[in-house]
Design a protein around this motif. Structure first.
Motif, PDB file in Angstrom:
ATOM      1  N   VAL A   1       0.899  -0.942  -0.227  1.00  0.00           N
ATOM      2  CA  VAL A   1      -0.186  -0.083  -0.588  1.00  0.00           C
ATOM      3  C   VAL A   1       0.898   1.492  -0.303  1.00  0.00           C
ATOM      4  CG1 VAL A   1      -1.895   1.016   1.317  1.00  0.00           C
ATOM      5  CG2 VAL A   1      -2.028  -1.450   1.409  1.00  0.00           C
ATOM      6  N   TRP A   2       0.695   2.243  -0.513  1.00  0.00           N
ATOM      7  CA  TRP A   2       1.573   3.302  -0.631  1.00  0.00           C
ATOM      8  C   TRP A   2       1.009   4.674   0.452  1.00  0.00           C
ATOM      9  CZ3 TRP A   2       4.963   4.975  -3.727  1.00  0.00           C
ATOM     10  CH2 TRP A   2       4.933   7.116  -3.535  1.00  0.00           C
ATOM     11  N   ASP A   3       2.477   4.663   1.141  1.00  0.00           N
ATOM     12  CA  ASP A   3       2.610   5.981   2.640  1.00  0.00           C
ATOM     13  C   ASP A   3       2.384   6.831   2.093  1.00  0.00           C
ATOM     14  OD1 ASP A   3       2.089   6.381   5.010  1.00  0.00           O
ATOM     15  OD2 ASP A   3       3.847   4.201   5.359  1.00  0.00           O
ATOM     16  N   LYS A   4       1.915   7.176   1.852  1.00  0.00           N
ATOM     17  CA  LYS A   4       1.845   9.533   2.455  1.00  0.00           C
ATOM     18  C   LYS A   4       2.865   9.989   2.920  1.00  0.00           C
ATOM     19  CE  LYS A   4      -3.040   9.187   0.297  1.00  0.00           C
ATOM     20  NZ  LYS A   4      -4.635  10.261   0.231  1.00  0.00           N
ATOM     21  N   GLU A   5       3.368  10.013   4.220  1.00  0.00           N
ATOM     22  CA  GLU A   5       4.157  10.404   5.461  1.00  0.00           C
ATOM     23  C   GLU A   5       4.925   9.744   4.609  1.00  0.00           C
ATOM     24  OE1 GLU A   5       2.874   9.915   8.691  1.00  0.00           O
ATOM     25  OE2 GLU A   5       0.454  10.029   8.677  1.00  0.00           O
ATOM     26  N   GLN A   6       5.644   8.443   3.961  1.00  0.00           N
ATOM     27  CA  GLN A   6       6.620   7.966   3.892  1.00  0.00           C
ATOM     28  C   GLN A   6       6.674   8.306   2.797  1.00  0.00           C
ATOM     29  OE1 GLN A   6       9.046   7.527   6.769  1.00  0.00           O
ATOM     30  NE2 GLN A   6       7.605   7.827   7.790  1.00  0.00           N
ATOM     31  N   ASN A   7       5.928   8.500   1.470  1.00  0.00           N
ATOM     32  CA  ASN A   7       6.709   8.337   0.134  1.00  0.00           C
ATOM     33  C   ASN A   7       7.451   6.961   0.116  1.00  0.00           C
ATOM     34  OD1 ASN A   7       5.379  11.137  -0.402  1.00  0.00           O
ATOM     35  ND2 ASN A   7       7.359  12.300   0.613  1.00  0.00           N
ATOM     36  N   ASP A   8       6.108   5.953   0.257  1.00  0.00           N
ATOM     37  CA  ASP A   8       7.415   4.692  -0.308  1.00  0.00           C
ATOM     38  C   ASP A   8       5.670   3.978   0.138  1.00  0.00           C
ATOM     39  OD1 ASP A   8       8.568   2.696  -1.135  1.00  0.00           O
ATOM     40  OD2 ASP A   8       9.482   2.605   1.161  1.00  0.00           O
TER      41      ASP A   8
ATOM     42  N   ARG B   1       1.103  -4.306   3.642  1.00  0.00           N
ATOM     43  CA  ARG B   1      -0.435  -3.956   4.779  1.00  0.00           C
ATOM     44  C   ARG B   1      -0.550  -3.989   6.102  1.00  0.00           C
ATOM     45  NH1 ARG B   1      -5.010  -3.002   2.307  1.00  0.00           N
ATOM     46  NH2 ARG B   1      -4.136  -3.759   0.109  1.00  0.00           N
ATOM     47  N   TRP B   2       0.121  -5.520   6.618  1.00  0.00           N
ATOM     48  CA  TRP B   2       0.110  -5.552   7.773  1.00  0.00           C
ATOM     49  C   TRP B   2       1.419  -6.437   7.865  1.00  0.00           C
ATOM     50  CZ3 TRP B   2      -4.244  -4.456   9.495  1.00  0.00           C
ATOM     51  CH2 TRP B   2      -5.569  -4.941   8.646  1.00  0.00           C
ATOM     52  N   GLY B   3       1.662  -6.421   9.348  1.00  0.00           N
ATOM     53  CA  GLY B   3       3.587  -6.702  10.101  1.00  0.00           C
ATOM     54  C   GLY B   3       4.033  -5.684   9.448  1.00  0.00           C
ATOM     55  N   TYR B   4       5.925  -6.226   9.402  1.00  0.00           N
ATOM     56  CA  TYR B   4       6.778  -5.508  10.045  1.00  0.00           C
ATOM     57  C   TYR B   4       6.867  -4.168   9.062  1.00  0.00           C
ATOM     58  CZ  TYR B   4      11.370  -4.439  10.584  1.00  0.00           C
ATOM     59  OH  TYR B   4      12.696  -3.513  10.596  1.00  0.00           O
ATOM     60  N   LYS B   5       7.052  -3.055   9.746  1.00  0.00           N
ATOM     61  CA  LYS B   5       6.851  -1.860   8.352  1.00  0.00           C
ATOM     62  C   LYS B   5       5.825  -1.609   8.080  1.00  0.00           C
ATOM     63  CE  LYS B   5      12.236  -1.342   8.026  1.00  0.00           C
ATOM     64  NZ  LYS B   5      13.651  -1.407   7.579  1.00  0.00           N
ATOM     65  N   ARG B   6       4.617  -2.243   8.263  1.00  0.00           N
ATOM     66  CA  ARG B   6       3.627  -1.716   7.444  1.00  0.00           C
ATOM     67  C   ARG B   6       3.097  -0.318   7.251  1.00  0.00           C
ATOM     68  NH1 ARG B   6       2.270  -3.330  13.347  1.00  0.00           N
ATOM     69  NH2 ARG B   6       1.128  -2.476  14.532  1.00  0.00           N
ATOM     70  N   VAL B   7       2.158   0.152   6.791  1.00  0.00           N
ATOM     71  CA  VAL B   7       1.475   1.846   6.537  1.00  0.00           C
ATOM     72  C   VAL B   7       0.837   1.676   7.881  1.00  0.00           C
ATOM     73  CG1 VAL B   7      -0.552   0.579   5.536  1.00  0.00           C
ATOM     74  CG2 VAL B   7       0.801   3.054   4.972  1.00  0.00           C
ATOM     75  N   ASN B   8       0.956   3.339   7.668  1.00  0.00           N
ATOM     76  CA  ASN B   8       0.707   3.731   9.312  1.00  0.00           C
ATOM     77  C   ASN B   8       0.035   3.242  10.615  1.00  0.00           C
ATOM     78  OD1 ASN B   8      -0.868   5.838   7.684  1.00  0.00           O
ATOM     79  ND2 ASN B   8      -2.718   4.625   6.399  1.00  0.00           N
ATOM     80  N   ASP B   9       1.769   2.466  10.453  1.00  0.00           N
ATOM     81  CA  ASP B   9       1.817   1.512  12.337  1.00  0.00           C
ATOM     82  C   ASP B   9       1.931   2.296  13.036  1.00  0.00           C
ATOM     83  OD1 ASP B   9       2.946  -0.113  13.853  1.00  0.00           O
ATOM     84  OD2 ASP B   9       4.695  -0.195  12.979  1.00  0.00           O
ATOM     85  N   PRO B  10       0.678   2.363  13.943  1.00  0.00           N
ATOM     86  CA  PRO B  10       0.317   3.171  15.569  1.00  0.00           C
ATOM     87  C   PRO B  10       1.567   2.772  15.877  1.00  0.00           C
ATOM     88  CG  PRO B  10      -1.294   1.128  15.525  1.00  0.00           C
ATOM     89  CD  PRO B  10      -0.499   1.311  13.686  1.00  0.00           C
TER      90      PRO B  10
END
Length: 355
Positions: free
Chosen positions: A151-158, A162-171
């Motif tokens: 999934v495209w991460d807007k904050e990291q531009n990368d 979707r799940w697991g390690y280094k996932r998008v929008n990791d709280p």
């Protein structure tokens, strides 16, 4: 079972001339064989004295023809390669004789059930029973949508997972959390989030174990383990009792509810004598035990003794009667009857003869 094939040169020509006459097809095949021989390729027709035994379900062929020992001694590797190539060609020809189905990417043939029993180390795995969610989705017609893993991460531009390690929008990577208006300002929001995650993990694990128990037809206990949808009065009382006695003091200092009743069939707690202090009670108990052991005498049951004596007297009298022989004529007549002598005559009928 399905198996896919790649078109060879001869098969493509045969498929292209599907509307031709039989003579034209034979001519085309003969031309293809001549061209293959000129190119150094092998023919699709293999001659065998005995036909092979095919097990198309397992994609196997059994050759019962006797091997040529002379060719094998001269060049064993070439002989084995030629034999394997010929048998494989016959197996492929037999597969092409099966009903085929054309797919966008290939042509597949439906294989029949296998006839050869192949040994295996472990039994065939059983099909996993569906979970409650799978049964509900099938009932409602819900289909699982396949999602992409990235999934495209807007904050990291990368692109992130979707799940697991280094996932998008990791709280868990947030260094600051906004405190809600209704929450306690002194409450640790990070600890609250970690606790909520542990609860979700525990709930998922509990659901997994319940699915396993349901598939194995094992009754899952509801007391103190899983909450019931509509618990009964007895289950609630048992749950309250378990919750009270699970403290360090075993419920000794727990307050009772206004209308709480004591649990029925409750095990009684054993009472022991104190290890220190007054030993007079222990001394008295030991003396009473010694008195019972020393003064043990057999008890006399008068009714049983009288009945036994009467039974013995009756047995003695019966034995005396057997020893005494028969007396008088009656006894002699009985003895003659036993020996077959002195039989009684039937009385005659006074009214008439033969009646």
């Amino acid at each position: 079972k399905r198996v896919g094939f790649r078109f060879s040169r001869a098969v493509c020509l045969c498929a292209a001339c599907g509307g031709m006459a039989a003579a034209e097809v034979v001519e085309v095949l003969a031309g293809v064989e001549q061209q293959q021989q000129g190119d150094g390729l092998h023919s699709v027709r293999v001659h065998k004295d005995l036909e092979l035994e095919f097990d198309l379900g397992n994609a196997a062929a059994f050759d019962t023809n006797a091997p040529n020992a002379g060719e094998f001694r001269r060049n064993p590797e070439t002989f084995l390669r030629s034999l394997a190539r010929g048998n494989t060609q016959l197996l492929v020809n037999a597969m092409w004789a099966l009903p085929v189905e054309r797919l966008p990417e290939a042509v597949v043939a439906k294989l029949p059930e296998g006839t050869t029993r192949i040994p295996r180390e472990k039994p065939v795995p059983k099909r996993r029973p569906p979970t409650r969610w799978e049964e509900f989705a099938k009932l409602k017609g819900i289909r699982k949508k396949k999602k992409t893993n990235l999934v495209w991460d807007k904050e990291q531009n990368d692109w992130r997972r979707r799940w697991g390690y280094k996932r998008v929008n990791d709280p868990t990577k947030e260094w600051v959390i906004e405190v809600p208006e209704s929450a306690d300002p002194n409450e640790d929001q990070f600890a609250k989030r970690a606790t909520a995650k542990k609860e979700r993990v525990a709930k998922n694990e509990l659901n997994r174990l319940r699915n396993i128990a349901r598939s194995q037809k094992i009754k899952v206990p509801t007391l103190g383990i899983t909450p019931a949808s509509q618990p009964s009065k007895s289950e609630l009382s048992k749950a309250i009792h378990v919750a009270k006695t699970s403290t360090a003091s075993v419920g000794k200092f727990q307050a009772k509810l206004p209308k709480e009743k004591e649990l029925r069939n409750k095990a009684k707690k054993r009472k022991f004598q104190p290890l220190i202090g007054d030993f007079s009670a222990e001394k008295q108990n030991q003396l009473e035990l010694l008195k019972v052991m020393a003064g043990k005498k057999p008890k006399l049951d008068l009714t049983r003794a009288v009945n036994r004596q009467l039974r013995e007297d009756d047995q003695e009298q019966a034995a005396k009667r057997k020893k005494v022989g028969p007396k008088g004529k009656k006894g002699h007549k009985k003895q003659n009857q036993k020996d077959g002598k002195g039989q009684r005559r039937k009385p005659a009928n006074k009214k008439g003869r033969g009646k």
